[in-house]
Scaffold this motif. Structure first.
Motif, PDB file in Angstrom:
ATOM      1  N   SER A 156       1.002  -1.090  -0.137  1.00 60.51           N
ATOM      2  CA  SER A 156       0.088   0.026  -0.095  1.00 60.51           C
ATOM      3  C   SER A 156       0.881   1.207  -0.203  1.00 60.51           C
ATOM      4  CB  SER A 156      -0.904   0.161   1.122  1.00 60.51           C
ATOM      5  OG  SER A 156      -0.333   0.027   2.425  1.00 60.51           O
ATOM      6  N   GLN A 157       0.377   2.330  -0.516  1.00 67.40           N
ATOM      7  CA  GLN A 157       1.216   3.603  -0.516  1.00 67.40           C
ATOM      8  C   GLN A 157       0.361   4.853  -0.294  1.00 67.40           C
ATOM      9  OE1 GLN A 157       3.185   4.835  -4.316  1.00 67.40           O
ATOM     10  NE2 GLN A 157       4.889   4.509  -3.364  1.00 67.40           N
ATOM     11  N   SER A 158      -0.568   4.948  -0.948  1.00 70.41           N
ATOM     12  CA  SER A 158      -1.255   6.426  -0.676  1.00 70.41           C
ATOM     13  C   SER A 158      -2.409   6.298   0.617  1.00 70.41           C
ATOM     14  CB  SER A 158      -2.148   6.733  -1.839  1.00 70.41           C
ATOM     15  OG  SER A 158      -2.861   5.723  -2.334  1.00 70.41           O
ATOM     16  N   SER A 159      -2.969   5.108   0.511  1.00 65.05           N
ATOM     17  CA  SER A 159      -3.742   4.739   1.782  1.00 65.05           C
ATOM     18  C   SER A 159      -3.623   3.545   2.302  1.00 65.05           C
ATOM     19  CB  SER A 159      -5.139   4.670   0.913  1.00 65.05           C
ATOM     20  OG  SER A 159      -6.218   4.579   1.949  1.00 65.05           O
ATOM     21  N   PRO A 160      -3.771   3.450   3.493  1.00 68.88           N
ATOM     22  CA  PRO A 160      -3.534   1.961   4.120  1.00 68.88           C
ATOM     23  C   PRO A 160      -4.694   0.986   3.870  1.00 68.88           C
ATOM     24  CG  PRO A 160      -3.627   3.722   6.054  1.00 68.88           C
ATOM     25  CD  PRO A 160      -3.661   4.335   4.484  1.00 68.88           C
ATOM     26  N   LEU A 161      -5.970   1.758   3.437  1.00 73.78           N
ATOM     27  CA  LEU A 161      -7.024   0.812   3.182  1.00 73.78           C
ATOM     28  C   LEU A 161      -7.046   0.452   1.900  1.00 73.78           C
ATOM     29  CD1 LEU A 161      -9.686   3.193   4.857  1.00 73.78           C
ATOM     30  CD2 LEU A 161      -8.710   1.279   5.929  1.00 73.78           C
ATOM     31  N   LEU A 162      -5.989   0.646   0.996  1.00 80.47           N
ATOM     32  CA  LEU A 162      -5.783   0.141  -0.569  1.00 80.47           C
ATOM     33  C   LEU A 162      -4.659  -0.577  -0.544  1.00 80.47           C
ATOM     34  CD1 LEU A 162      -7.127   0.250  -3.309  1.00 80.47           C
ATOM     35  CD2 LEU A 162      -5.919   2.295  -3.735  1.00 80.47           C
ATOM     36  N   ARG A 163      -4.913  -1.801  -0.618  1.00 82.14           N
ATOM     37  CA  ARG A 163      -3.543  -2.757  -0.692  1.00 82.14           C
ATOM     38  C   ARG A 163      -3.794  -3.377  -1.865  1.00 82.14           C
ATOM     39  NH1 ARG A 163      -1.034  -2.625   3.635  1.00 82.14           N
ATOM     40  NH2 ARG A 163       0.041  -4.680   3.128  1.00 82.14           N
ATOM     41  N   HIS A 164      -2.587  -3.813  -2.484  1.00 84.13           N
ATOM     42  CA  HIS A 164      -2.465  -4.283  -3.823  1.00 84.13           C
ATOM     43  C   HIS A 164      -1.898  -5.686  -3.886  1.00 84.13           C
ATOM     44  CE1 HIS A 164      -3.597  -0.369  -5.751  1.00 84.13           C
ATOM     45  NE2 HIS A 164      -2.933   0.066  -4.989  1.00 84.13           N
ATOM     46  N   GLY A 165      -2.224  -6.625  -4.124  1.00 84.34           N
ATOM     47  CA  GLY A 165      -1.778  -8.141  -3.972  1.00 84.34           C
ATOM     48  C   GLY A 165      -0.536  -8.167  -5.115  1.00 84.34           C
ATOM     49  N   ILE A 166       0.548  -8.414  -4.471  1.00 88.58           N
ATOM     50  CA  ILE A 166       1.730  -8.705  -5.511  1.00 88.58           C
ATOM     51  C   ILE A 166       2.253 -10.106  -5.284  1.00 88.58           C
ATOM     52  CG2 ILE A 166       4.222  -7.889  -6.031  1.00 88.58           C
ATOM     53  CD1 ILE A 166       1.962  -5.711  -6.150  1.00 88.58           C
ATOM     54  N   GLY A 167       1.764 -10.978  -6.418  1.00 86.39           N
ATOM     55  CA  GLY A 167       1.897 -12.370  -6.490  1.00 86.39           C
ATOM     56  C   GLY A 167       1.829 -13.175  -5.228  1.00 86.39           C
ATOM     57  N   GLY A 168       2.459 -14.583  -5.462  1.00 86.61           N
ATOM     58  CA  GLY A 168       2.620 -15.463  -4.510  1.00 86.61           C
ATOM     59  C   GLY A 168       3.737 -16.205  -5.173  1.00 86.61           C
ATOM     60  N   THR A 169       4.326 -16.968  -4.087  1.00 80.57           N
ATOM     61  CA  THR A 169       5.528 -17.793  -4.262  1.00 80.57           C
ATOM     62  C   THR A 169       5.398 -19.183  -3.407  1.00 80.57           C
ATOM     63  OG1 THR A 169       7.066 -16.091  -4.465  1.00 80.57           O
ATOM     64  CG2 THR A 169       8.116 -18.538  -4.176  1.00 80.57           C
ATOM     65  N   ARG A 170       5.449 -20.550  -4.025  1.00 85.67           N
ATOM     66  CA  ARG A 170       5.154 -21.504  -3.562  1.00 85.67           C
ATOM     67  C   ARG A 170       6.393 -21.811  -2.299  1.00 85.67           C
ATOM     68  NH1 ARG A 170       2.566 -26.783  -4.468  1.00 85.67           N
ATOM     69  NH2 ARG A 170       2.962 -27.924  -2.487  1.00 85.67           N
ATOM     70  N   ALA A 171       6.210 -22.091  -1.270  1.00 85.21           N
ATOM     71  CA  ALA A 171       7.284 -22.189  -0.300  1.00 85.21           C
ATOM     72  C   ALA A 171       7.582 -23.719   0.099  1.00 85.21           C
ATOM     73  CB  ALA A 171       6.787 -21.530   1.062  1.00 85.21           C
ATOM     74  N   VAL A 172       8.874 -23.953   0.289  1.00 90.15           N
ATOM     75  CA  VAL A 172       9.495 -25.253   0.791  1.00 90.15           C
ATOM     76  C   VAL A 172       9.644 -25.233   2.161  1.00 90.15           C
ATOM     77  CG1 VAL A 172      11.262 -26.882   0.380  1.00 90.15           C
ATOM     78  CG2 VAL A 172      10.346 -25.603  -1.665  1.00 90.15           C
ATOM     79  N   CYS A 173       8.954 -26.141   2.886  1.00 95.18           N
ATOM     80  CA  CYS A 173       8.952 -26.267   4.443  1.00 95.18           C
ATOM     81  C   CYS A 173       9.798 -27.460   4.769  1.00 95.18           C
ATOM     82  CB  CYS A 173       7.328 -26.299   5.057  1.00 95.18           C
ATOM     83  SG  CYS A 173       6.716 -24.700   4.933  1.00 95.18           S
ATOM     84  N   ASP A 174      11.085 -27.085   4.843  1.00 96.34           N
ATOM     85  CA  ASP A 174      12.265 -28.041   5.337  1.00 96.34           C
ATOM     86  C   ASP A 174      13.002 -27.418   6.303  1.00 96.34           C
ATOM     87  OD1 ASP A 174      13.775 -25.996   4.037  1.00 96.34           O
ATOM     88  OD2 ASP A 174      14.506 -27.326   2.349  1.00 96.34           O
ATOM     89  N   GLY A 175      12.857 -26.494   7.106  1.00 99.27           N
ATOM     90  CA  GLY A 175      13.619 -25.841   8.258  1.00 99.27           C
ATOM     91  C   GLY A 175      14.707 -24.771   7.862  1.00 99.27           C
ATOM     92  N   VAL A 176      14.790 -24.801   6.359  1.00103.35           N
ATOM     93  CA  VAL A 176      16.025 -24.119   6.012  1.00103.35           C
ATOM     94  C   VAL A 176      15.630 -22.920   5.743  1.00103.35           C
ATOM     95  CG1 VAL A 176      17.815 -23.858   4.093  1.00103.35           C
ATOM     96  CG2 VAL A 176      17.340 -26.002   5.370  1.00103.35           C
ATOM     97  N   GLU A 177      16.198 -21.656   5.650  1.00100.71           N
ATOM     98  CA  GLU A 177      15.965 -20.366   5.231  1.00100.71           C
ATOM     99  C   GLU A 177      16.124 -20.199   3.720  1.00100.71           C
ATOM    100  OE1 GLU A 177      16.682 -16.409   7.229  1.00100.71           O
ATOM    101  OE2 GLU A 177      18.220 -16.283   5.757  1.00100.71           O
ATOM    102  N   HIS A 178      14.902 -19.713   3.101  1.00100.38           N
ATOM    103  CA  HIS A 178      14.709 -19.610   1.576  1.00100.38           C
ATOM    104  C   HIS A 178      14.336 -18.190   1.336  1.00100.38           C
ATOM    105  CE1 HIS A 178      14.628 -23.951   0.777  1.00100.38           C
ATOM    106  NE2 HIS A 178      13.943 -24.082   1.843  1.00100.38           N
ATOM    107  N   THR A 179      14.802 -17.562  -0.099  1.00 99.76           N
ATOM    108  CA  THR A 179      14.562 -16.380  -0.454  1.00 99.76           C
ATOM    109  C   THR A 179      13.069 -16.404  -1.260  1.00 99.76           C
ATOM    110  OG1 THR A 179      15.515 -16.680  -2.479  1.00 99.76           O
ATOM    111  CG2 THR A 179      16.797 -15.586  -0.708  1.00 99.76           C
ATOM    112  N   TRP A 180      12.300 -15.521  -1.034  1.00101.47           N
ATOM    113  CA  TRP A 180      11.219 -15.361  -1.886  1.00101.47           C
ATOM    114  C   TRP A 180      11.061 -14.051  -2.615  1.00101.47           C
ATOM    115  CZ3 TRP A 180       8.074 -11.316  -1.433  1.00101.47           C
ATOM    116  CH2 TRP A 180       7.957 -10.578  -0.066  1.00101.47           C
ATOM    117  N   GLU A 181      10.510 -14.138  -3.850  1.00108.24           N
ATOM    118  CA  GLU A 181      10.436 -12.897  -4.637  1.00108.24           C
ATOM    119  C   GLU A 181       8.999 -13.136  -5.390  1.00108.24           C
ATOM    120  OE1 GLU A 181      13.559 -10.983  -7.025  1.00108.24           O
ATOM    121  OE2 GLU A 181      12.508 -11.904  -8.833  1.00108.24           O
ATOM    122  N   ASN A 182       8.102 -12.089  -5.329  1.00111.83           N
ATOM    123  CA  ASN A 182       6.955 -12.113  -5.949  1.00111.83           C
ATOM    124  C   ASN A 182       6.789 -10.817  -6.609  1.00111.83           C
ATOM    125  OD1 ASN A 182       6.118 -14.105  -4.315  1.00111.83           O
ATOM    126  ND2 ASN A 182       4.968 -12.917  -2.878  1.00111.83           N
TER     127      ASN A 182
END
Length: 147
Positions: free
Chosen positions: A74-100
């Motif tokens: 959100s930028q101009s108003s906290p009430l107006l949010r823009h969804g920015i993609g989604g990334t499938r996560a791997v749950c293996d206890g290791v830290e991973h990077t995400w980019e949407n």
């Protein structure tokens, strides 16, 4: 017929109905591991065509269903949010990077300060229906730059 047997039958019928309901109701989703985390990078990018890229890291230890990192800005108003993609996560206890990446619309977001939310969410198959289980969430003020 006295009133007492009728009240007893009514109470028994109510208790039986409640017991059947509890047996049929889905179990609540399991709780997330307290070591699960998601972070947000300090800088996001806006491409010439308006596509926004956000990034960060996540860690999750275990899951029974698919897990995703979702993000919004959100930028101009906290009430107006823009969804920015989604990334499938791997749950293996290791830290991973995400980019949407996502394109909220032309000229909607501009370079400068913005507020980003990232959520690490599982579609948990508890009770037969996939229910959302939040593993971790983060909120951060970031700088959106051209590029």
């Amino acid at each position: 017929m006295s009133v007492r047997p009728l009240l007893l039958r009514s109470a028994l019928a109510t208790a039986a109905g409640a017991a059947l309901f509890l047996l049929a109701a889905p179990a609540p989703p399991a709780s997330a591991d307290p070591s699960d985390t998601v972070t947000i990078g300090s800088v996001g990018r806006i491409a010439e065509d308006g596509t926004v890229t956000l990034s960060g890291t996540y860690r999750c230890a275990d899951s029974t269903g698919p897990v995703f990192v979702s993000s919004s800005v959100s930028q101009s108003s906290p009430l107006l949010r823009h969804g920015i993609g989604g990334t499938r996560a791997v749950c293996d206890g290791v830290e991973h990077t995400w980019e949407n990446t996502g394109k909220p619309g032309s000229d909607v977001l501009e370079p400068g300060q913005a507020h980003v939310e990232a959520t690490l969410m599982e579609l948990s198959p508890e009770g037969g229906l996939p229910l959302p289980l939040i593993h971790a969430a983060a909120w951060k003020d970031v700088t959106l730059t051209k590029g």
